[in-house]
Design a protein around this motif. Structure first.
Motif, PDB file in Angstrom:
ATOM      1  N   ASP A 181       0.826  -1.207   0.000  1.00 14.55           N
ATOM      2  CA  ASP A 181       0.000   0.000   0.000  1.00 14.55           C
ATOM      3  C   ASP A 181       0.862   1.259   0.000  1.00 14.55           C
ATOM      4  O   ASP A 181       0.569   2.234  -0.705  1.00 14.55           O
ATOM      5  CB  ASP A 181      -0.921   0.014   1.223  1.00 14.55           C
ATOM      6  CG  ASP A 181      -2.053  -0.991   1.121  1.00 14.55           C
ATOM      7  OD1 ASP A 181      -2.306  -1.481   0.001  1.00 14.55           O
ATOM      8  OD2 ASP A 181      -2.667  -1.302   2.164  1.00 14.55           O
ATOM      9  N   VAL A 182       1.917   1.246   0.810  1.00 13.15           N
ATOM     10  CA  VAL A 182       2.813   2.408   0.872  1.00 13.15           C
ATOM     11  C   VAL A 182       3.426   2.678  -0.492  1.00 13.15           C
ATOM     12  O   VAL A 182       3.470   3.822  -0.968  1.00 13.15           O
ATOM     13  CB  VAL A 182       3.919   2.184   1.927  1.00 13.15           C
ATOM     14  CG1 VAL A 182       4.988   3.279   1.838  1.00 13.15           C
ATOM     15  CG2 VAL A 182       3.329   2.169   3.336  1.00 13.15           C
ATOM     16  N   LEU A 183       3.892   1.623  -1.141  1.00 12.36           N
ATOM     17  CA  LEU A 183       4.511   1.790  -2.460  1.00 12.36           C
ATOM     18  C   LEU A 183       3.498   2.281  -3.492  1.00 12.36           C
ATOM     19  O   LEU A 183       3.823   3.082  -4.370  1.00 12.36           O
ATOM     20  CB  LEU A 183       5.133   0.472  -2.911  1.00 12.36           C
ATOM     21  CG  LEU A 183       6.363   0.015  -2.123  1.00 12.36           C
ATOM     22  CD1 LEU A 183       6.776  -1.398  -2.537  1.00 12.36           C
ATOM     23  CD2 LEU A 183       7.523   0.981  -2.321  1.00 12.36           C
ATOM     24  N   THR A 184       2.261   1.813  -3.379  1.00 13.82           N
ATOM     25  CA  THR A 184       1.209   2.239  -4.307  1.00 13.82           C
ATOM     26  C   THR A 184       0.873   3.711  -4.110  1.00 13.82           C
ATOM     27  O   THR A 184       0.646   4.451  -5.083  1.00 13.82           O
ATOM     28  CB  THR A 184      -0.064   1.393  -4.098  1.00 13.82           C
ATOM     29  OG1 THR A 184       0.239   0.020  -4.344  1.00 13.82           O
ATOM     30  CG2 THR A 184      -1.173   1.848  -5.035  1.00 13.82           C
ATOM     31  N   ASP A 185       0.848   4.152  -2.853  1.00 11.95           N
ATOM     32  CA  ASP A 185       0.467   5.525  -2.533  1.00 11.95           C
ATOM     33  C   ASP A 185       1.605   6.519  -2.736  1.00 11.95           C
ATOM     34  O   ASP A 185       1.380   7.731  -2.733  1.00 11.95           O
ATOM     35  CB  ASP A 185       0.001   5.620  -1.068  1.00 11.95           C
ATOM     36  CG  ASP A 185      -1.201   4.734  -0.789  1.00 11.95           C
ATOM     37  OD1 ASP A 185      -1.910   4.387  -1.745  1.00 11.95           O
ATOM     38  OD2 ASP A 185      -1.424   4.380   0.386  1.00 11.95           O
TER      39      ASP A 185
END
Length: 347
Positions: free
Chosen positions: A20-24
Motif C-alpha cells: 500500500d505504501v509503495l502504491t500511494d
C-alpha cells in the motif's frame, strides 16, 4: 517447512501495508529506495512488527529503519531505549535511533505521553525522509480504544477507534480522504496481541513489558486487566473481535457523515461566509454538529480539546435559542448567535 503461523500472519500483514505504501508513494526524483520506519518500544507488539518489517522490506525494495521514544518517565529509561536500539540494529534495521522527549501534563499523563511520542515520531520521519511509520497497535488495542470512546460519550467518531492509515494520532488520511501523504500505518489491527507475542517467542526475540501497562493508575491499564476480562466473563469470548468490528463499521459511518457535512457547509453560509441559523436548523442533527465542529476548529479551537459537550452547547444556539450569551470554547474561541447568524471567532 514454512514459518510458524503467528510469524506468517504478522509478515503477511506487513507485506500488505508495504504494498500500500509503495502504491500511494510519489517516486523520489533521486531514485532512492523509500524508507519505512517502525516505532518500537521494545514490547512484544512492536518487536514483532520490527522483525516482520526487517524480513519483508528488502524483498520489496524498501529500506527499513526504526525509532524508539524515550519518554523519561521511569528510572533507567535511557538505558532501556539504548537496548531497544541495539535490538533493532540486530534485526538489520537502518537507520535506527532513540529520541528523548519531555512529557507535559496537558490532558493527563496518557494523553501527554502520546502527544510527545507522536511529535517525536513526526520529527524523526521528517528528518529521515521516511515515507511511512508503522505502529504496532493490535486488535486488542483497538477494542480498548472503542471502549474508552464509549465511556467518554464522544460520539460515533470515538467509537471508530484507530484508523489503519492516518496523518496523525487519529486524524484523517489526507485531503479529501486521500491516502497519499498519510504517515502512520497500523498493520496489526486485525491481529490479536497474543499472536504478536507468540511470534516473538518462536523467533526468540527478547521483549520488554512496560510496567505502566499493568499500573492501575492508568485508565487503559485498568480497562485491559479488569474491564475487558469482566466483559468477557459476563458476555463470553469474542468481545474483542466484536468491538474491533464495531470500530470499522463506525468509521465507515463517520466518514460518510463527515463527507456529507463538508458538502453541506457551503450551503448554510450567506454571501459573506457567515453561518445561517435557519439553514443549520434544517440539517440532520448528526450533519449539523459536524458542520459546527468544523467551523469551531477552523476558528482556532484545538481538535483534541474539543469534546461532544462543547459542540452540544453550540448546537443549542441553533436548536434551543433562548437569548443565551456567548459560548466559551477551547483555544479562546467564542460562539455567539447574532441576528440569525452564528458567529464563531477567537476572542
Amino acid at each position: 517447512m514454512g514459518p510458524h503461523p503467528a510469524v506468517a500472519a504478522i509478515r503477511l500483514a506487513v507485506r500488505r501495508v508495504l504494498h500500500d505504501v509503495l502504491t500511494d508513494l510519489t517516486p523520489r526524483p533521486d531514485g532512492q529506495q523509500p524508507l519505512v520506519l517502525v516505532a518500537c518500544s521494545g514490547g512484544a507488539d512492536s518487536m514483532a512488527l520490527a522483525s516482520a518489517l526487517a524480513f519483508e522490506a528488502p524483498k520489496l525494495g524498501v529500506r527499513a529503519g526504526g525509532v524508539t521514544v524515550d519518554h523519561g518517565l521511569q528510572p533507567g529509561s535511557d538505558l532501556r531505549a539504548a537496548e531497544v536500539v541495539s535490538r533493532m540494529t540486530a534485526l538489520r534495521l537502518e537507520p535506527v535511533e532513540s529520541v528523548a522527549v519531555r512529557v507535559g501534563r496537558d490532558g493527563g499523563p496518557e494523553a501527554a505521553a502520546r502527544d510527545a511520542r507522536y511529535a517525536a515520531l513526526d520529527s524523526a520521519a521528517e528528518r529521515l525522509g521516511a515515507a511511512a511509520v508503522l505502529l504496532g497497535h493490535t486488535r486488542d488495542d483497538q477494542a480498548e480504544t472503542v471502549l474508552l470512546g464509549l465511556a467518554r460519550g464522544s460520539g460515533i467518531r470515538s467509537l471508530s477507534g484507530m484508523p489503519e492509515v492516518s496523518a496523525g494520532p487519529g486524524g484523517p488520511v489526507g485531503p479529501g480522504g486521500s491516502r497519499r501523504g498519510a504517515r502512520y500505518r497500523r498493520p496489526f489491527l486485525q491481529i490479536d496481541r497474543q499472536t504478536a507475542r507468540k511470534a516473538c517467542m518462536v523467533q526468540s526475540l527478547p521483549v520488554w513489558d512496560d510496567p505502566h501497562n499493568i499500573d492501575p493508575a492508568y485508565t487503559r491499564s485498568r480497562l485491559r486487566h479488569e474491564g475487558l476480562p469482566a466483559l468477557e466473563k459476563a458476555l463470553g469470548k469474542g468481545v474483542v473481535e466484536a468491538l474491533a468490528r464495531t470500530a470499522q463499521l463506525s468509521r465507515d459511518d463517520a466518514d460518510a457523515l463527515d463527507a456529507w457535512a463538508a458538502e453541506a457547509e457551503g450551503t448554510v453560509r450567506d454571501e459573506f461566509g457567515r453561518l445561517e441559523c435557519a439553514k443549520l436548523y434544517a440539517l440532520p442533527p448528526a450533519v449539523r454538529r459536524r458542520v459546527l465542529r468544523r467551523a469551531v476548529v477552523a476558528a482556532g479551537s484545538p481538535a483534541g480539546s474539543l469534546f461532544a459537550r462543547h459542540i452540544e452547547e453550540v448546537d443549542r444556539l441553533i436548536t434551543g435559542w433562548r437569548g443565551q450569551g456567548a459560548i466559551n470554547l477551547p483555544g479562546r474561541v467564542e460562539a455567539q448567535r447574532q441576528g440569525g447568524r452564528l458567529v464563531i471567532r477567537q476572542g
